[in-house]
Design a protein around this motif. Structure first.
Motif, mmCIF file in Angstrom:
data_model
loop_
_atom_site.group_PDB
_atom_site.id
_atom_site.type_symbol
_atom_site.label_atom_id
_atom_site.label_comp_id
_atom_site.label_asym_id
_atom_site.label_seq_id
_atom_site.Cartn_x
_atom_site.Cartn_y
_atom_site.Cartn_z
ATOM 1 N N ALA A 69 0.836 -1.207 0.000
ATOM 2 C CA ALA A 69 0.000 0.000 0.000
ATOM 3 C C ALA A 69 0.867 1.252 0.000
ATOM 4 O O ALA A 69 0.571 2.233 -0.705
ATOM 5 C CB ALA A 69 -0.926 -0.013 1.217
ATOM 6 N N GLU A 70 1.956 1.237 0.762
ATOM 7 C CA GLU A 70 2.882 2.369 0.774
ATOM 8 C C GLU A 70 3.493 2.582 -0.604
ATOM 9 O O GLU A 70 3.663 3.721 -1.062
ATOM 10 C CB GLU A 70 3.970 2.135 1.807
ATOM 11 C CG GLU A 70 3.502 2.205 3.253
ATOM 12 C CD GLU A 70 4.612 1.879 4.232
ATOM 13 O OE1 GLU A 70 5.780 1.696 3.773
ATOM 14 O OE2 GLU A 70 4.343 1.795 5.439
ATOM 15 N N LEU A 73 0.862 4.198 -2.918
ATOM 16 C CA LEU A 73 0.657 5.613 -2.619
ATOM 17 C C LEU A 73 1.832 6.460 -3.099
ATOM 18 O O LEU A 73 1.642 7.546 -3.663
ATOM 19 C CB LEU A 73 0.453 5.808 -1.116
ATOM 20 C CG LEU A 73 -0.881 5.304 -0.558
ATOM 21 C CD1 LEU A 73 -0.877 5.370 0.972
ATOM 22 C CD2 LEU A 73 -2.049 6.099 -1.109
ATOM 23 N N LEU A 76 1.846 7.166 -7.033
ATOM 24 C CA LEU A 76 0.742 7.846 -7.699
ATOM 25 C C LEU A 76 1.154 9.213 -8.240
ATOM 26 O O LEU A 76 2.005 9.895 -7.669
ATOM 27 C CB LEU A 76 -0.425 8.022 -6.732
ATOM 28 C CG LEU A 76 -1.117 6.732 -6.262
ATOM 29 C CD1 LEU A 76 -2.217 7.068 -5.259
ATOM 30 C CD2 LEU A 76 -1.682 5.941 -7.430
ATOM 31 N N ASP A 79 -2.154 14.711 -7.209
ATOM 32 C CA ASP A 79 -3.602 14.929 -7.230
ATOM 33 C C ASP A 79 -3.873 16.363 -7.644
ATOM 34 O O ASP A 79 -3.690 17.295 -6.866
ATOM 35 C CB ASP A 79 -4.179 14.656 -5.839
ATOM 36 C CG ASP A 79 -5.623 15.116 -5.717
ATOM 37 O OD1 ASP A 79 -6.302 15.183 -6.742
ATOM 38 O OD2 ASP A 79 -6.044 15.396 -4.576
ATOM 39 N N CYS A 103 -6.634 -1.068 -7.675
ATOM 40 C CA CYS A 103 -7.850 -1.079 -6.852
ATOM 41 C C CYS A 103 -8.296 -2.508 -6.554
ATOM 42 O O CYS A 103 -8.705 -2.827 -5.428
ATOM 43 C CB CYS A 103 -8.968 -0.326 -7.557
ATOM 44 S SG CYS A 103 -8.809 1.470 -7.527
ATOM 45 N N THR A 116 -6.186 1.192 6.112
ATOM 46 C CA THR A 116 -5.227 1.345 5.015
ATOM 47 C C THR A 116 -5.918 1.221 3.674
ATOM 48 O O THR A 116 -5.676 2.011 2.749
ATOM 49 C CB THR A 116 -4.117 0.288 5.130
ATOM 50 O OG1 THR A 116 -3.403 0.493 6.351
ATOM 51 C CG2 THR A 116 -3.148 0.370 3.962
ATOM 52 N N ASN A 119 -8.170 4.296 2.891
ATOM 53 C CA ASN A 119 -7.336 5.444 2.525
ATOM 54 C C ASN A 119 -6.758 5.271 1.131
ATOM 55 O O ASN A 119 -6.697 6.226 0.335
ATOM 56 C CB ASN A 119 -6.203 5.614 3.539
ATOM 57 C CG ASN A 119 -5.307 6.792 3.190
ATOM 58 O OD1 ASN A 119 -5.740 7.931 3.145
ATOM 59 N ND2 ASN A 119 -4.038 6.505 2.925
ATOM 60 N N LEU A 120 -6.372 4.032 0.816
ATOM 61 C CA LEU A 120 -5.833 3.750 -0.512
ATOM 62 C C LEU A 120 -6.905 3.949 -1.583
ATOM 63 O O LEU A 120 -6.648 4.549 -2.645
ATOM 64 C CB LEU A 120 -5.291 2.320 -0.542
ATOM 65 C CG LEU A 120 -4.496 1.885 -1.770
ATOM 66 C CD1 LEU A 120 -3.381 2.863 -2.087
ATOM 67 C CD2 LEU A 120 -3.947 0.478 -1.558
ATOM 68 N N GLU A 123 -7.378 7.608 -2.370
ATOM 69 C CA GLU A 123 -6.338 8.195 -3.204
ATOM 70 C C GLU A 123 -6.366 7.637 -4.629
ATOM 71 O O GLU A 123 -6.168 8.370 -5.595
ATOM 72 C CB GLU A 123 -4.966 7.969 -2.575
ATOM 73 C CG GLU A 123 -4.770 8.694 -1.256
ATOM 74 C CD GLU A 123 -5.038 10.193 -1.378
ATOM 75 O OE1 GLU A 123 -4.563 10.808 -2.364
ATOM 76 O OE2 GLU A 123 -5.722 10.745 -0.504
ATOM 77 N N LEU A 124 -6.633 6.357 -4.763
ATOM 78 C CA LEU A 124 -6.679 5.759 -6.096
ATOM 79 C C LEU A 124 -7.804 6.359 -6.936
ATOM 80 O O LEU A 124 -7.639 6.583 -8.136
ATOM 81 C CB LEU A 124 -6.859 4.240 -5.986
ATOM 82 C CG LEU A 124 -5.670 3.448 -5.440
ATOM 83 C CD1 LEU A 124 -6.070 2.001 -5.172
ATOM 84 C CD2 LEU A 124 -4.483 3.503 -6.384
#
Length: 374
Positions: A69-70, A73, A76, A79, A103, A116, A119-120, A123-124
């Motif tokens: 996951a880190e 993130l 990416l 944004d 995803c 986690t 939150n992911l 952001e995705l």
């Protein structure tokens, strides 16, 4: 002619993912990832290509979900709240269609890592959409997921706000269905109500599509909602309600038509005719003259219905939109139409007696038979 969507999953996408993961994940085998994903890639269709990338993520990223996951993130793109239609992988980071398998990874392998994963997803979805991946979490932990989504109602990102509606749609096309919400949409309705006047049409259109999904299983719920939401609503909300009710309007659902201001029609049928015999591949021509018997102006929705003959001799109705207008007292109107009856892949035509019917504000006002020759 536009290229098939499957070509959005291509060598450059896989190489771009490998490059960014290599920067943020020590020991990531970029070459192995690319080779495993791209072997026979050209022969695969869209979903197969996405699943192949997903398998590569599962094989070559750390088994430790938190570390993966880190990596996601960190990889990416920035944004910038942009239109995501043309989003893609650049030197700045990952966006666009590469997000889809990421995803799916988060949804499928994030069990036990709720915070986690949510939150992911948040952001995705800013870089494409998480509407498909978040459904895994909704199926596992619906109440907790809905509670988190409720906390995003006022998020600055329109993409996040849209996810609240789009990700919880019970019958989202191309996606897993959400049986609990098909059976009972009540847990989701407060979220849709909170988003109904969102400042972005992008979000409001998702709310309308979600309500249209619900209407397929709970038409009276949507009719009552439309009646309630009309009060003190502005033009934008009016458009949302009409789009949300589009299937029910087409079906002539009485409660919905009444909620939208289309009452029992006060009319007389002065004339009605239709072609008596039609050959498959030709068109049926028909016309009707309606006259108002009301003392005030009345809004009317006119639809026509083809009752197609089935193999067992019974008929199956198919409703088509025709015309929406207002009729003054004592006014008459003549409507004519030609409707092609030609071979299509989704219907088998059988010879014999069919019927054509005209509905006004959901009520049948005229019907006649015609013979179809195949």
């Amino acid at each position: 002619m536009a290229e098939p969507l499957k070509y959005l999953f291509n060598d450059a996408l896989v190489e771009g993912m490998a490059d960014h993961f290599s920067r943020h994940c020590s020991g990531f085998d970029a070459r192995g990832f690319q080779q495993s994903v791209l072997d026979g890639f050209d022969e695969l269709e869209l979903k197969q290509r996405s699943n192949r990338v997903l398998e590569g993520l599962k094989t070559y990223l750390p088994e430790d979900y938190e570390k993966t996951a880190e990596t996601f993130l960190a990889s990416l793109a920035p944004d910038d709240d942009a239109d995501l239609a043309g989003a893609t992988i650049t030197e700045a980071g990952i966006a666009g269609w590469a997000i889809a398998p990421m995803c799916d990874y988060a949804g499928q392998f994030g069990a036990g890592h709720f915070e986690t994963s949510m939150n992911l997803m948040k952001e995705l979805t800013k870089r494409l959409t998480a509407e498909f991946g978040i459904r895994y979490i909704l199926l596992r932990e619906p109440e907790r997921c809905l509670q988190t989504l409720a906390g995003w109602i006022n998020d600055p990102s329109r993409h996040v706000r849209r996810l609240i509606s789009e990700g919880t749609r019970p019958r989202l096309p191309w996606a897993m269905r959400l049986p609990a919400f098909i059976a009972d949409p009540a847990p989701v309705l407060p979220l849709l109500e909170a988003l109904r006047d969102d400042r972005e049409e992008y979000v409001r259109r998702s709310v309308a599509n979600h309500l249209n999904d619900i209407s397929k299983d709970h038409p009276d719920v949507i009719a009552n909602l439309a009646r309630r939401w009309k009060d003190n609503g502005d033009r934008n909300r009016g458009r949302l309600i009409k789009h949300a009710c589009r299937s029910l309007i087409k079906q002539g659902h009485p409660g919905t038509l009444s909620a939208l201001g289309y009452g029992s029609p006060q009319i007389s049928v002065e004339a009605f005719h239709a072609t008596e015999r039609v050959t498959l591949g030709d068109a049926i021509a028909f016309g009707i003259t309606l006259k108002s018997t009301a003392e005030t102006k009345q809004p009317l929705v006119v639809d026509f219905v083809i009752h197609h003959r089935k193999a067992n001799g019974k008929t199956s109705p198919k409703v088509f939109k025709w015309k929406t207008f207002e009729l003054e007292p004592d006014q008459d109107i003549r409507l004519v139409k030609r409707h092609s009856i030609r071979p299509i892949t989704t219907r088998t035509y059988y010879p014999g007696t069919h019927a054509i019917e005209v509905q006004v504000n959901g009520q049948s006002v005229a019907t006649t038979d015609f013979e179809l020759e195949v």
